[in-house]
Design a protein around this motif. Structure first.
Motif, PDB file in Angstrom:
ATOM      1  N   LEU A 143     -16.390  64.935 103.815  1.00  0.00           N
ATOM      2  CA  LEU A 143     -17.621  65.713 103.650  1.00  0.00           C
ATOM      3  C   LEU A 143     -18.464  65.156 102.509  1.00  0.00           C
ATOM      4  O   LEU A 143     -19.669  64.941 102.651  1.00  0.00           O
ATOM      5  CB  LEU A 143     -17.297  67.182 103.397  1.00  0.00           C
ATOM      6  CG  LEU A 143     -18.490  68.104 103.163  1.00  0.00           C
ATOM      7  CD1 LEU A 143     -19.377  68.146 104.403  1.00  0.00           C
ATOM      8  CD2 LEU A 143     -18.024  69.492 102.813  1.00  0.00           C
ATOM      9  N   GLY A 182     -10.693  66.380 104.453  1.00  0.00           N
ATOM     10  CA  GLY A 182     -11.975  67.011 104.757  1.00  0.00           C
ATOM     11  C   GLY A 182     -12.927  66.973 103.576  1.00  0.00           C
ATOM     12  O   GLY A 182     -14.118  66.714 103.736  1.00  0.00           O
ATOM     13  N   CYS A 204     -15.502  67.810 109.777  1.00  0.00           N
ATOM     14  CA  CYS A 204     -14.896  68.432 108.588  1.00  0.00           C
ATOM     15  C   CYS A 204     -14.675  69.925 108.791  1.00  0.00           C
ATOM     16  O   CYS A 204     -13.696  70.482 108.290  1.00  0.00           O
ATOM     17  CB  CYS A 204     -15.756  68.174 107.359  1.00  0.00           C
ATOM     18  SG  CYS A 204     -15.756  66.444 106.881  1.00  0.00           S
ATOM     19  N   SER A 214     -10.812  70.567 108.006  1.00  0.00           N
ATOM     20  CA  SER A 214     -10.392  71.284 106.798  1.00  0.00           C
ATOM     21  C   SER A 214     -10.292  72.768 107.113  1.00  0.00           C
ATOM     22  O   SER A 214     -11.104  73.313 107.844  1.00  0.00           O
ATOM     23  CB  SER A 214     -11.369  71.033 105.649  1.00  0.00           C
ATOM     24  OG  SER A 214     -12.636  71.511 105.987  1.00  0.00           O
TER      25      SER A 214
END
Length: 191
Positions: A72, A68, A95, A99
């Motif tokens: 990102l 993630g 993301c 995450s």
């Protein structure tokens, strides 16, 4: 009685105004909202798949957080070259679904509660350090991609300039040949 009717009416009018505002926002932002929703669903499904691969929840959370962070940072670095809805789909949606800081925090508290201080410190430092390294890696790869793109653009421009010069040179040679060409002394050839 009159007060409750007026208060209820006022509340209903207020609720209708809020609903119109929210629906108007959704109508205007529908592609943005849809992109984030699709990204979030895909991120959550990816996280579910990662959790299916690992028996150890700490490892799954660890991998999801690193992936993630990398994705990102990549989306943020490349946002000038990607449609904003795609950036939002990846950064906010995917993301956000992938995450999982909340799970990381919960796992950390579980480790502390079980008096597993070494595992807690290792989990905390590994998540932090590797997530930060993933962001640096994404920034590095994005800068390399931009440099490669700029190199290819310049190369295309150079080829286009060379082709234009070649075309102009051929054009001048063709016109000269059609006109009979010039002799060495500057006079026309056979007329």
């Amino acid at each position: 009685m009159w007060t409750s009717v007026c208060g209820g009416t006022l509340l209903a009018v207020f609720a209708v105004k809020i609903a119109k505002t929210v629906l108007g926002f959704i109508y205007v932002q529908k592609t943005h909202i849809l992109a984030v929703a699709v990204g979030g669903a895909l991120g959550a499904l990816t996280r579910l798949g990662v959790f299916g691969l690992f028996e150890n929840q700490l490892a799954a959370v660890f991998l999801c957080n690193i992936a993630g962070s990398f994705l990102l940072a990549s989306a943020v670095e490349m946002r000038r070259h990607i449609h904003p809805d795609v950036v939002n789909m990846v950064s906010v949606g995917f993301c956000g679904g992938l995450s999982i800081f909340a799970s990381f925090s919960r796992d950390s508290v579980v480790l502390l509660s079980a008096d597993r201080y070494f595992a807690f410190a290792g989990n905390l430092s590994a998540n932090f350090v590797l997530c930060v390294l993933a962001v640096f890696a994404a920034k590095f790869f994005a800068s390399q991609a931009r440099a490669h793109r700029d190199f290819l653009r310049e190369r295309r421009r150079a080829v286009a300039r060379a082709a234009k010069r070649l075309h102009l040179d051929r054009g001048v040679a063709a016109v000269t040949k059609l006109r009979g060409g010039l002799r060495k002394n500057g006079k026309r050839g056979a007329e």
